[in-house]
Design an enzyme around this catalytic site. Sequence first.
Site, PDB file in Angstrom:
ATOM      1  N   HIS A   1      25.187 -27.722  31.074  1.00  0.00           N
ATOM      2  CA  HIS A   1      24.875 -29.010  31.007  1.00  0.00           C
ATOM      3  C   HIS A   1      24.547 -29.295  32.721  1.00  0.00           C
ATOM      4  O   HIS A   1      25.517 -29.019  33.443  1.00  0.00           O
ATOM      5  CB  HIS A   1      25.456 -30.049  30.544  1.00  0.00           C
ATOM      6  CG  HIS A   1      26.937 -30.133  30.911  1.00  0.00           C
ATOM      7  ND1 HIS A   1      27.805 -29.345  30.126  1.00  0.00           N
ATOM      8  CD2 HIS A   1      27.660 -30.630  31.730  1.00  0.00           C
ATOM      9  CE1 HIS A   1      29.056 -29.399  30.696  1.00  0.00           C
ATOM     10  NE2 HIS A   1      29.233 -30.508  31.745  1.00  0.00           N
TER      11      HIS A   1
HETATM   12  P1  AMP Z   1      31.347 -31.353  33.131  1.00  0.00           P
HETATM   13  O1  AMP Z   1      31.936 -30.672  31.965  1.00  0.00           O
HETATM   14  O2  AMP Z   1      32.711 -31.687  34.239  1.00  0.00           O
HETATM   15  O3  AMP Z   1      30.118 -30.741  34.166  1.00  0.00           O
HETATM   16  O4  AMP Z   1      31.218 -32.938  32.864  1.00  0.00           O
HETATM   17  C1  AMP Z   1      31.013 -33.398  31.687  1.00  0.00           C
HETATM   18  C2  AMP Z   1      30.306 -34.668  31.789  1.00  0.00           C
HETATM   19  O5  AMP Z   1      30.103 -35.137  30.301  1.00  0.00           O
HETATM   20  C3  AMP Z   1      30.936 -36.000  32.447  1.00  0.00           C
HETATM   21  O6  AMP Z   1      30.231 -36.546  33.140  1.00  0.00           O
HETATM   22  C4  AMP Z   1      31.189 -36.863  31.169  1.00  0.00           C
HETATM   23  O7  AMP Z   1      31.269 -37.916  31.549  1.00  0.00           O
HETATM   24  C5  AMP Z   1      30.137 -36.197  30.120  1.00  0.00           C
HETATM   25  N1  AMP Z   1      30.589 -36.460  28.641  1.00  0.00           N
HETATM   26  C6  AMP Z   1      31.854 -36.334  28.200  1.00  0.00           C
HETATM   27  N2  AMP Z   1      31.906 -36.522  26.935  1.00  0.00           N
HETATM   28  C7  AMP Z   1      30.520 -36.933  26.363  1.00  0.00           C
HETATM   29  C8  AMP Z   1      29.485 -37.196  25.332  1.00  0.00           C
HETATM   30  N3  AMP Z   1      30.334 -37.150  24.059  1.00  0.00           N
HETATM   31  N4  AMP Z   1      28.487 -37.605  25.347  1.00  0.00           N
HETATM   32  C9  AMP Z   1      28.131 -37.430  26.548  1.00  0.00           C
HETATM   33  N5  AMP Z   1      28.396 -37.126  27.969  1.00  0.00           N
HETATM   34  C10 AMP Z   1      29.714 -36.941  27.739  1.00  0.00           C
END
Ligand code: AMP
Length: 207
Positions: free
Chosen positions: A121
């Site tokens: 992502h």
């Molecule tokens: P990272 O894996 O550190 O790059 O960031 C993961 C991102 O996903 C964070 O900004 C979270 O706020 C976001 N996040 C966590 N769970 C969900 C979810 N179920 N749906 C959408 N975003 C999410």
Amino acid sequence: MAATSNAKPKRKMKDDDSDGLPKKKPTQYWNQGLLSSIDDPELRVDADDKVVIIRDKYPKAKFHFLAMPKVNIPNLKSLKREHLVLLKHMETKGKEIAQRFDSRRQFRFGYHAVPSMSHLHMHIISQDFDSPSLKTKKHWNSFTTEYFHDSEDIINMLEKNGRVELDTKKYQELLKNPLKCHVCLKDLPNMPNLKQHIKSHDYSSKK
Ligand code: AMP
């Protein structure tokens, strides 16, 4: 008598390309949450045949989205040269979204060196960091230190080396860095002070 366990056997995510998207299975781990959100119409802001863009569920800025490929790419480590076109497309889509939501605001487009969530992502995040979900030093440092890799740098790394290899230990240390304003580099003693301080900067227009 032998103890019995109600714990369900762990099941792994399975690749299934019937519609290009990895399928979620009944037993989900928290770090697989993006795979549920990818299908959530409330979160989805855009999609095409290659990429889905959703709102980050816990936004760390006024505008915070995640761009994800439809094909199953677990993380940066899984990237190969053949993904370069896709990564460039994700960045282009990210810029389009930023333009659509606030064309005057500064954004960054990139990846956490050590992501917490599975499935590749790319963050699309406005640089105001104006959000109640931004609470901890770890949150702050993950977006304002080298822990955050601009999409452009990841693409260059992949072009040059054919893979993306990041030293996990080194990056995790960055999360412990002292708090510093990302605009004027002023040192701040704690998160409430930092959040108060960053309000003094004007994010309403690109510099
Ligand atoms: P990272 O894996 O550190 O790059 O960031 C993961 C991102 O996903 C964070 O900004 C979270 O706020 C976001 N996040 C966590 N769970 C969900 C979810 N179920 N749906 C959408 N975003 C999410």
